[in-house]
Design a protein around this motif. Structure first.
Motif: not given
Length: 332
Positions: A271-293
């Motif tokens: 439950l929490y590890i994918p959430d943690f990974f996603s949080s980092l991706t969304h917060r620090f991956g400013h150039n990550v494409p919308l479709h990936f998010l």
């Protein structure tokens, strides 16, 4: 900023790119248009194959857990009652989004009524918080079983289990109410196109032509009051559990006792590890494409429902034994 899949269900303010919005003025819409996974529309059919497979396994696995616990009287205890609550929560959670998502992928059925959108939003927030609360209840069960085993049956009686379950349901249901309520109060006059495959809270309210900071602030409050509190109580429980395990006289006893916690720890991780990974991706991956998010958000909805029955089916001797007897009985 973008919103995390778990936090999107508990409400971070994470604006979405509005490159998919039209700019035609209109009054509050009666329907919204879900884009699916923006930028990957041509791959929707291929994406639906693993999604549909994961959903089918999740449904089959969780119904199997419910069936085995119902049929096996020796499993009628607090740990398995909480496991059944978790299975029901996982089923509702995945079913509230996946059928509509598959309709988008397969039949290009993108329309969703305003009321259905708000209902889906409520279910996502309610049952995601409920899932976290059930894991806290299961941590308490492990704490009592290891730290005070002689009183386990007197502390966690059936009425107490029912009260814990009701408390989890009431907390989740009440705290999730402001999400659709606030979303229904905003005026929508810019677009009705949601760049997502389900009615994520912030993706919807970002379409409003109003100051939506109250929705953002409530989301942060919900995040810290629900997830923060749950993680804290789980950490406290396992601190006491580890202290009790360390005091055991032999290494074999320590390993055996700790082994009873492995399934629960794996469920927490799912439950929490994918959430943690996603949080980092969304917060620090400013150039990550919308479709990936969006893709991460969709996958995350299926990870816990998929893994929880597999974890408990593989790690719990009683469930595994009952399942083997069912297949053996059929073969004979």
């Amino acid at each position: 900023m973008q919103e995390t899949p778990f936090c999107l269900r508990v409400g971070h303010l994470l604006p979405y790119s509005m490159s998919y919005s039209n700019t035609t003025d209109f009054t509050n819409p009666s329907i919204f248009i879900l884009l699916g996974i923006p930028g990957l529309e041509t791959a929707h059919v291929w994406i639906s194959i693993p999604f549909c497979t994961m959903y089918a396994i999740a449904v089959l696995g969780n119904f199997t857990i419910l069936f085995i616990v119902k049929m096996e009287r020796s499993l009628h205890g607090p740990m398995y009652y909480f496991l059944c609550m978790l299975a029901i929560t996982d089923l509702v959670m995945s079913t509230s989004t996946l059928p509509k998502m598959l309709n988008i992928f397969w039949f290009n059925s993108r329309e969703i009524s305003f009321s259905a959108c708000l209902t889906q939003m409520y279910f996502l927030h309610c049952f995601s918080a409920m899932e976290s609360g059930i894991l806290v209840a299961m941590a308490f069960d492990r704490y009592v079983a290891i730290c005070d085993p002689l009183r386990h049956s007197t502390i966690l009686t059936n009425p107490v289990v029912v009260k814990i379950g009701l408390a989890v349901v009431l907390r989740s249901g009440i705290l999730a109410l402001p999400y659709p309520f606030l979303a229904s109060r905003w005026p929508y006059c810019r677009t009705n196109i949601i760049p997502h495959s389900y009615c994520e809270h912030i993706a919807v309210v970002n379409l409003a032509c109003a100051d939506i900071r109250i929705s953002s602030y409530y989301g942060l409050f919900d995040l810290f009051s629900v997830i923060g509190m749950d993680v804290f109580f789980i950490a406290v429980s396992y601190t006491q559990i580890l202290r009790a395990i360390i005091r055991l006289p032999t290494k074999d006893a320590q390993l055996k006792t700790f082994g009873t916690c492995i399934s629960h720890l794996c469920a927490i991780s799912a439950l929490y590890i994918p959430d943690f990974f996603s949080s980092l991706t969304h917060r620090f991956g400013h150039n990550v494409p919308l479709h990936f998010l969006v893709l991460i958000a969709n996958v995350y909805l299926l990870v816990p429902p998929l893994l929880h029955p597999i974890i408990y089916g593989m790690r719990t001797k009683e469930i595994r034994g009952r399942l083997l007897r069912l297949f053996t009985h059929k073969d004979t």
